[in-house]
Design an enzyme around this catalytic site. Structure first.
Site, PDB file in Angstrom:
ATOM      1  N   SER A  39       0.795  -0.872  -0.082  1.00 12.27           N
ATOM      2  CA  SER A  39       0.106   0.009   0.053  1.00 12.27           C
ATOM      3  C   SER A  39       1.010   1.388   0.229  1.00 12.27           C
ATOM      4  O   SER A  39       1.514   1.160   0.231  1.00 12.27           O
ATOM      5  CB  SER A  39      -0.761  -0.310   1.185  1.00 12.27           C
ATOM      6  OG  SER A  39      -1.430   1.192   0.927  1.00 12.27           O
ATOM      7  N   GLY A  86      -4.216   3.826   1.151  1.00 14.03           N
ATOM      8  CA  GLY A  86      -4.914   3.532   2.461  1.00 14.03           C
ATOM      9  C   GLY A  86      -6.281   4.497   1.469  1.00 14.03           C
ATOM     10  O   GLY A  86      -5.650   6.074   1.036  1.00 14.03           O
ATOM     11  N   LEU A 110      -2.117   9.994   4.981  1.00  7.95           N
ATOM     12  CA  LEU A 110      -2.888   9.170   4.295  1.00  7.95           C
ATOM     13  C   LEU A 110      -4.294   9.925   3.058  1.00  7.95           C
ATOM     14  O   LEU A 110      -5.106  10.084   3.853  1.00  7.95           O
ATOM     15  CB  LEU A 110      -3.930   8.412   5.088  1.00  7.95           C
ATOM     16  CG  LEU A 110      -3.381   7.585   5.617  1.00  7.95           C
ATOM     17  CD1 LEU A 110      -4.372   7.272   7.245  1.00  7.95           C
ATOM     18  CD2 LEU A 110      -3.263   6.651   5.010  1.00  7.95           C
ATOM     19  N   ASN A 123      -6.857  -0.807   1.178  1.00  6.15           N
ATOM     20  CA  ASN A 123      -6.002  -0.829   2.530  1.00  6.15           C
ATOM     21  C   ASN A 123      -6.634   0.095   2.751  1.00  6.15           C
ATOM     22  O   ASN A 123      -6.606   1.517   1.932  1.00  6.15           O
ATOM     23  CB  ASN A 123      -4.239   0.292   1.715  1.00  6.15           C
ATOM     24  CG  ASN A 123      -4.189   0.333   3.226  1.00  6.15           C
ATOM     25  OD1 ASN A 123      -4.410   1.007   4.130  1.00  6.15           O
ATOM     26  ND2 ASN A 123      -3.382  -1.106   3.833  1.00  6.15           N
ATOM     27  N   ASN A 129      -5.978  -1.296   8.080  1.00  3.11           N
ATOM     28  CA  ASN A 129      -4.520  -0.607   8.335  1.00  3.11           C
ATOM     29  C   ASN A 129      -5.462  -0.023  10.099  1.00  3.11           C
ATOM     30  O   ASN A 129      -5.428   1.238   9.890  1.00  3.11           O
ATOM     31  CB  ASN A 129      -3.949   1.010   7.526  1.00  3.11           C
ATOM     32  CG  ASN A 129      -2.623   1.351   7.548  1.00  3.11           C
ATOM     33  OD1 ASN A 129      -2.204   1.281   9.038  1.00  3.11           O
ATOM     34  ND2 ASN A 129      -2.394   2.087   6.070  1.00  3.11           N
ATOM     35  N   CYS A 156      -0.202   3.269  10.649  1.00  3.10           N
ATOM     36  CA  CYS A 156      -0.160   4.323  10.328  1.00  3.10           C
ATOM     37  C   CYS A 156       0.558   4.838  11.092  1.00  3.10           C
ATOM     38  O   CYS A 156      -0.050   5.151  11.945  1.00  3.10           O
ATOM     39  CB  CYS A 156      -1.157   5.181   9.065  1.00  3.10           C
ATOM     40  SG  CYS A 156      -0.566   6.614   8.245  1.00  3.10           S
ATOM     41  N   LYS A 178      -3.262  -4.904   8.499  1.00  3.01           N
ATOM     42  CA  LYS A 178      -1.694  -4.414   8.906  1.00  3.01           C
ATOM     43  C   LYS A 178      -1.191  -4.052   9.845  1.00  3.01           C
ATOM     44  O   LYS A 178      -2.218  -2.891  10.676  1.00  3.01           O
ATOM     45  CB  LYS A 178      -2.041  -3.225   7.334  1.00  3.01           C
ATOM     46  CG  LYS A 178       0.063  -3.147   7.544  1.00  3.01           C
ATOM     47  CD  LYS A 178       0.241  -2.415   6.258  1.00  3.01           C
ATOM     48  CE  LYS A 178       1.440  -2.419   6.371  1.00  3.01           C
ATOM     49  NZ  LYS A 178       1.718  -1.436   4.790  1.00  3.01           N
ATOM     50  N   ASN A 238       4.322  -2.641   9.192  1.00  8.75           N
ATOM     51  CA  ASN A 238       4.167  -1.266   8.639  1.00  8.75           C
ATOM     52  C   ASN A 238       5.240  -0.650   8.921  1.00  8.75           C
ATOM     53  O   ASN A 238       5.992  -0.923   9.222  1.00  8.75           O
ATOM     54  CB  ASN A 238       2.918  -0.666   9.382  1.00  8.75           C
ATOM     55  CG  ASN A 238       2.318   0.096   8.361  1.00  8.75           C
ATOM     56  OD1 ASN A 238       3.544   1.556   7.319  1.00  8.75           O
ATOM     57  ND2 ASN A 238       0.889   1.068   8.171  1.00  8.75           N
ATOM     58  N   THR A 239       5.807   0.523   8.753  1.00 10.22           N
ATOM     59  CA  THR A 239       6.542   1.216   8.859  1.00 10.22           C
ATOM     60  C   THR A 239       7.216   2.053  10.605  1.00 10.22           C
ATOM     61  O   THR A 239       5.840   1.914  11.069  1.00 10.22           O
ATOM     62  CB  THR A 239       6.788   3.047   8.588  1.00 10.22           C
ATOM     63  OG1 THR A 239       5.838   3.315   8.392  1.00 10.22           O
ATOM     64  CG2 THR A 239       6.906   3.043   6.955  1.00 10.22           C
TER      65      THR A 239
HETATM   66  C1  SIN Z   1       0.833   8.079   5.222  1.00 13.26           C
HETATM   67  O1  SIN Z   1       0.189   8.165   4.558  1.00 13.26           O
HETATM   68  O2  SIN Z   1       1.223   8.112   6.315  1.00 13.26           O
HETATM   69  C2  SIN Z   1       1.250   6.025   5.446  1.00 13.26           C
HETATM   70  C3  SIN Z   1       0.457   5.403   5.589  1.00 13.26           C
HETATM   71  C4  SIN Z   1       0.785   4.053   6.227  1.00 13.26           C
HETATM   72  O3  SIN Z   1       1.711   3.873   6.730  1.00 13.26           O
HETATM   73  O4  SIN Z   1       0.178   3.621   6.964  1.00 13.26           O
END
Ligand code: SIN
Length: 307
Positions: free
Chosen positions: A20, A43, A70, A95, A122, A125, A160, A187-188
């Site tokens: 995503s 997302g 997002l 997502n 999700n 995030c 996720k 995820n990050t």
């Molecule tokens: C973002 O849009 O900031 C990243 C989305 C995510 O990490 O799920």
């Protein structure tokens, strides 16, 4: 050789999913999307969002920090304007993100249709002030959101998870008991960049989410740990850049993998990964890629082979 993987009723032609946020909504690079196992959209939230102010990306050795926040057109515009134009044959997974626990099932009810193979919830995030990773850090909220989404659709439901400041085993088990079909992680990771010259936050959203090869060992650790604690499939990701990484994630317990940051550098990277994955299977005499899932050997195990 068989590189397909089936989860619930969905057959993925190969274990590679486009993560995503790294390939938009699927309108571009259709030749790439058609070759991979599955495509996951950016997302989608209930209402449209403009996202975080610029700058949104900070590059550093072996990693990227993003703070997109997002940005998306919202569920109705996605359904009415974007979805009808998507013309690839690969399973499409949407997502979905929310700021209230009820948002997730509401979005699913708006979007549920034949064109969509499934949803990725999700709750991870790191770049929003409410929802996102805050929901995914709480097993009770995780359970509530997954329960409501499960009631709203019969399609594939993937959850996720975040690995930020929590043990994802707890939230994975909560999501499993609430009926998710698979878990995806990680995820990050939370990150911060500071502009020394200006002595201020570099990113417009102040903090960001860290991805790329630097986080791969931690992602592998989480995939192995979570896959041993639950019975449903795990979809692994975090810093995958080649077929070797794909196999490592699968050996650690992933049934499918997600390629993320790499797409931002080379949108055609999946082609090489797929080619090399087949080479790897030939060299190691692996007939079906699913045979290696979770088959990482202990250091003292001399007999167990992955093929
Ligand atoms: C973002 O849009 O900031 C990243 C989305 C995510 O990490 O799920």
């Amino acid at each position: 050789m068989d590189i397909s993987i089936k989860i619930k009723d969905t057959v993925f032609a190969n274990p590679i999913l486009l993560a995503s946020g790294t390939f938009g909504y699927g309108s571009d690079f259709v030749s790439v999307i058609n070759q991979v196992g599955g495509f996951i959209t950016k997302g989608i939230t209930l209402a449209p969002r403009i996202g975080n102010p610029a700058p949104r990306i900070y590059e550093l050795p072996g990693a990227i920090l993003n703070s997109v926040g997002l940005e998306n057109p919202g569920a109705l515009d996605f359904r009415n304007k974007i979805l009808p134009r998507l013309n690839f044959s690969t399973p499409l997974i949407v997502n979905i993100a929310g700021f209230d626990t009820a948002d997730f099932s509401t979005i699913v009810k708006i979007l549920d249709c034949d064109r969509i193979a499934g949803f990725e919830i999700n709750i991870s995030c790191p770049n929003v002030k409410t929802g996102g990773a805050i929901f995914g850090q709480d097993p009770k909220l995780t359970e509530q959101i997954v329960t409501e989404v499960r009631r709203a659709t019969k399609k594939l439901v993937i959850t996720k998870l975040t690995a930020n400041f929590i043990d994802p085993v707890n939230t994975a088990q909560a999501a499993e008991s609430a009926g998710t079909d698979a878990i995806s992680l990680i995820n990050t990771l939370y990150g911060l960049a500071i502009d020394l010259k200006e002595q201020k936050y570099f990113l417009g959203g102040k903090t960001g989410g860290l991805s790329g090869p630097a986080i791969k060992p931690f992602a592998l650790f989480c995939v192995e740990r979570v896959s041993k604690a639950i019975k449903i499939p795990v979809i692994g990701g975090g810093g995958i850049v080649n077929a070797t990484d794909v196999c490592e994630f699968m050996l650690a317990g992933a049934s499918l993998v997600q390629i993320g940051s790499l797409n931002l550098i080379n949108p055609f990277a999946a082609f090489d990964i797929l080619k090399d994955l087949k080479k790897y299977m030939k060299i190691y005499k692996i007939k079906a890629i699913r045979q290696i899932i979770g088959k990482v050997r202990s250091n003292d195990d001399k007999n167990n082979t992955c093929g």
